[in-house]
Design a protein around this motif. Structure first.
Motif, PDB file in Angstrom:
ATOM      1  N   ALA A 115       0.815  -1.219   0.000  1.00 32.10           N
ATOM      2  CA  ALA A 115       0.000   0.000   0.000  1.00 32.10           C
ATOM      3  C   ALA A 115       0.847   1.267   0.000  1.00 32.10           C
ATOM      4  O   ALA A 115       0.367   2.338  -0.363  1.00 32.10           O
ATOM      5  N   PHE A 116       2.116   1.146   0.387  1.00 29.56           N
ATOM      6  CA  PHE A 116       2.974   2.322   0.493  1.00 29.56           C
ATOM      7  C   PHE A 116       4.171   2.272  -0.459  1.00 29.56           C
ATOM      8  O   PHE A 116       5.075   3.091  -0.354  1.00 29.56           O
ATOM      9  N   ALA A 117       4.165   1.363  -1.402  1.00 28.08           N
ATOM     10  CA  ALA A 117       5.292   1.207  -2.326  1.00 28.08           C
ATOM     11  C   ALA A 117       5.548   2.486  -3.128  1.00 28.08           C
ATOM     12  O   ALA A 117       6.697   2.841  -3.380  1.00 28.08           O
ATOM     13  N   HIS A 118       4.495   3.188  -3.503  1.00 29.67           N
ATOM     14  CA  HIS A 118       4.672   4.419  -4.294  1.00 29.67           C
ATOM     15  C   HIS A 118       5.362   5.519  -3.485  1.00 29.67           C
ATOM     16  O   HIS A 118       5.991   6.404  -4.060  1.00 29.67           O
ATOM     17  N   ILE A 119       5.283   5.463  -2.174  1.00 24.80           N
ATOM     18  CA  ILE A 119       5.934   6.469  -1.334  1.00 24.80           C
ATOM     19  C   ILE A 119       7.456   6.363  -1.478  1.00 24.80           C
ATOM     20  O   ILE A 119       8.157   7.372  -1.500  1.00 24.80           O
ATOM     21  N   GLN A 120       7.960   5.155  -1.589  1.00 21.08           N
ATOM     22  CA  GLN A 120       9.402   4.961  -1.779  1.00 21.08           C
ATOM     23  C   GLN A 120       9.853   5.607  -3.087  1.00 21.08           C
ATOM     24  O   GLN A 120      10.874   6.278  -3.133  1.00 21.08           O
ATOM     25  N   ARG A 121       9.070   5.444  -4.142  1.00 21.43           N
ATOM     26  CA  ARG A 121       9.420   6.055  -5.432  1.00 21.43           C
ATOM     27  C   ARG A 121       9.379   7.586  -5.350  1.00 21.43           C
ATOM     28  O   ARG A 121      10.249   8.268  -5.896  1.00 21.43           O
ATOM     29  N   ILE A 122       8.387   8.121  -4.653  1.00 25.51           N
ATOM     30  CA  ILE A 122       8.300   9.575  -4.486  1.00 25.51           C
ATOM     31  C   ILE A 122       9.490  10.078  -3.674  1.00 25.51           C
ATOM     32  O   ILE A 122      10.067  11.123  -3.992  1.00 25.51           O
ATOM     33  N   SER A 123       9.875   9.341  -2.643  1.00 16.51           N
ATOM     34  CA  SER A 123      11.035   9.721  -1.825  1.00 16.51           C
ATOM     35  C   SER A 123      12.288   9.801  -2.689  1.00 16.51           C
ATOM     36  O   SER A 123      13.095  10.723  -2.548  1.00 16.51           O
ATOM     37  N   GLU A 124      12.451   8.839  -3.580  1.00 14.17           N
ATOM     38  CA  GLU A 124      13.607   8.850  -4.479  1.00 14.17           C
ATOM     39  C   GLU A 124      13.592  10.088  -5.380  1.00 14.17           C
ATOM     40  O   GLU A 124      14.622  10.707  -5.619  1.00 14.17           O
ATOM     41  N   ARG A 125      12.413  10.452  -5.866  1.00 11.32           N
ATOM     42  CA  ARG A 125      12.318  11.637  -6.720  1.00 11.32           C
ATOM     43  C   ARG A 125      12.573  12.923  -5.921  1.00 11.32           C
ATOM     44  O   ARG A 125      13.153  13.876  -6.443  1.00 11.32           O
ATOM     45  N   LEU A 126      12.150  12.946  -4.659  1.00 12.68           N
ATOM     46  CA  LEU A 126      12.451  14.100  -3.801  1.00 12.68           C
ATOM     47  C   LEU A 126      13.955  14.246  -3.610  1.00 12.68           C
ATOM     48  O   LEU A 126      14.507  15.346  -3.700  1.00 12.68           O
ATOM     49  N   ILE A 127      14.611  13.128  -3.360  1.00 17.31           N
ATOM     50  CA  ILE A 127      16.066  13.151  -3.185  1.00 17.31           C
ATOM     51  C   ILE A 127      16.739  13.621  -4.467  1.00 17.31           C
ATOM     52  O   ILE A 127      17.639  14.457  -4.439  1.00 17.31           O
ATOM     53  N   GLU A 128      16.272  13.124  -5.602  1.00 15.00           N
ATOM     54  CA  GLU A 128      16.840  13.535  -6.884  1.00 15.00           C
ATOM     55  C   GLU A 128      16.633  15.031  -7.125  1.00 15.00           C
ATOM     56  O   GLU A 128      17.531  15.738  -7.594  1.00 15.00           O
ATOM     57  N   ALA A 129      15.451  15.538  -6.766  1.00 13.36           N
ATOM     58  CA  ALA A 129      15.184  16.974  -6.928  1.00 13.36           C
ATOM     59  C   ALA A 129      16.103  17.793  -6.035  1.00 13.36           C
ATOM     60  O   ALA A 129      16.573  18.864  -6.430  1.00 13.36           O
ATOM     61  N   MET A 130      16.368  17.296  -4.846  1.00 17.31           N
ATOM     62  CA  MET A 130      17.227  18.033  -3.918  1.00 17.31           C
ATOM     63  C   MET A 130      18.697  17.986  -4.314  1.00 17.31           C
ATOM     64  O   MET A 130      19.454  18.893  -4.008  1.00 17.31           O
ATOM     65  N   THR A 131      19.111  16.926  -4.980  1.00 21.37           N
ATOM     66  CA  THR A 131      20.514  16.798  -5.355  1.00 21.37           C
ATOM     67  C   THR A 131      20.786  17.286  -6.769  1.00 21.37           C
ATOM     68  O   THR A 131      21.925  17.627  -7.096  1.00 21.37           O
ATOM     69  N   GLY A 132      19.770  17.286  -7.609  1.00 18.66           N
ATOM     70  CA  GLY A 132      19.965  17.665  -9.003  1.00 18.66           C
ATOM     71  C   GLY A 132      20.523  16.486  -9.782  1.00 18.66           C
ATOM     72  O   GLY A 132      20.986  15.503  -9.216  1.00 18.66           O
ATOM     73  N   PRO A 133      20.485  16.583 -11.101  1.00 18.45           N
ATOM     74  CA  PRO A 133      20.921  15.467 -11.939  1.00 18.45           C
ATOM     75  C   PRO A 133      22.407  15.148 -11.797  1.00 18.45           C
ATOM     76  O   PRO A 133      22.840  14.030 -12.006  1.00 18.45           O
ATOM     77  N   ASP A 134      23.212  16.158 -11.420  1.00 23.48           N
ATOM     78  CA  ASP A 134      24.649  15.934 -11.283  1.00 23.48           C
ATOM     79  C   ASP A 134      25.066  15.715  -9.840  1.00 23.48           C
ATOM     80  O   ASP A 134      26.262  15.679  -9.541  1.00 23.48           O
ATOM     81  N   GLY A 135      24.098  15.601  -8.951  1.00 23.32           N
ATOM     82  CA  GLY A 135      24.419  15.422  -7.535  1.00 23.32           C
ATOM     83  C   GLY A 135      25.144  14.110  -7.306  1.00 23.32           C
ATOM     84  O   GLY A 135      24.700  13.060  -7.752  1.00 23.32           O
ATOM     85  N   GLY A 136      26.231  14.187  -6.627  1.00 23.45           N
ATOM     86  CA  GLY A 136      27.009  12.990  -6.339  1.00 23.45           C
ATOM     87  C   GLY A 136      26.529  12.300  -5.078  1.00 23.45           C
ATOM     88  O   GLY A 136      25.474  12.618  -4.529  1.00 23.45           O
ATOM     89  N   GLN A 137      27.328  11.369  -4.637  1.00 21.83           N
ATOM     90  CA  GLN A 137      26.979  10.565  -3.472  1.00 21.83           C
ATOM     91  C   GLN A 137      26.823  11.434  -2.222  1.00 21.83           C
ATOM     92  O   GLN A 137      25.891  11.231  -1.443  1.00 21.83           O
ATOM     93  N   ASP A 138      27.703  12.400  -2.026  1.00 22.33           N
ATOM     94  CA  ASP A 138      27.607  13.269  -0.849  1.00 22.33           C
ATOM     95  C   ASP A 138      26.290  14.042  -0.834  1.00 22.33           C
ATOM     96  O   ASP A 138      25.652  14.165   0.202  1.00 22.33           O
ATOM     97  N   ALA A 139      25.895  14.556  -1.978  1.00 26.12           N
ATOM     98  CA  ALA A 139      24.643  15.310  -2.068  1.00 26.12           C
ATOM     99  C   ALA A 139      23.451  14.407  -1.808  1.00 26.12           C
ATOM    100  O   ALA A 139      22.479  14.797  -1.163  1.00 26.12           O
TER     101      ALA A 139
END
Length: 195
Positions: A115-139
């Motif tokens: 029931a909450f599987a989509h939340i994990q995908r949204i979390s990943e997209r939030l992290i990607e938005a916060m780091t940007g496409p070139d964000g490395g491991q530290d970001a």
């Protein structure tokens, strides 16, 4: 015959929220919830298909706002995506801090439920938005720690009013994200001169 009434439905939901807050989702049984309401486990199951359904209804508000945030950031890139993701998540966490507090320490296990599987995908997209496409491991690490810290902080600082907590969390988010951002490229100097 058990009558399904809004009052009973609401009482069961409120009892589930109290039990989850005290003993955690994993540590709470349907029988515990029934006992607190003063009804049978069958009555709880009449209103809710199971414990996961109770949690899904309790989390419906935050999940809806999280999905809206996901839609907003999907159309953005770079600094705009980072800003909207950070501000949106802070707003969500402050607004729904009671609901988020119910899940403290149990997020990874709960995200594994269908029931909450989509939340994990949204979390990943939030992290990607916060780091940007070139964000490395530290970001990436910084963004993940920031999301977890915001969620944890909203539950831990229940005594701080929303209007004080929100700017404090936004200030932390800005410092973390600026620190984790990759430095801008340095201009290269061409040392070759022609005579």
């Amino acid at each position: 015959m058990i009558r399904r009434t809004p009052r009973t439905h609401g009482e069961i939901l409120a009892a589930a929220a109290r039990r989850f807050a005290v003993t955690g989702y994993k540590g709470t049984s349907l029988q515990d919830i029934a006992r607190e309401v003063g009804c049978s486990k069958a009555a709880v199951l009449y209103h809710f298909a199971g414990k996961e359904a109770l949690l899904a209804e309790l989390m419906a508000g935050p999940i809806s706002v999280l999905c809206e945030l996901d839609e907003r950031i999907s159309a953005l890139t770079g600094a705009a995506a980072q800003r909207v993701a950070a501000e949106g998540f802070v707003d969500l966490a402050v607004r729904f801090r009671g609901e988020i507090a119910l899940l403290r320490g149990e997020f990874p296990e709960l995200l594994a439920q269908p029931a909450f599987a989509h939340i994990q995908r949204i979390s990943e997209r939030l992290i990607e938005a916060m780091t940007g496409p070139d964000g490395g491991q530290d970001a990436r690490v910084a963004a993940l720690v920031l999301l977890a810290g915001i969620a944890e902080g909203c539950g831990a600082f229940a005594d701080i009013p929303d209007e004080e907590l929100r700017p404090a969390l936004l200030a932390v988010a800005q410092r973390v994200l600026v620190t984790a951002a990759p430095p801008p490229p340095r201009p290269t100097l061409d040392h070759q001169h022609q005579d």
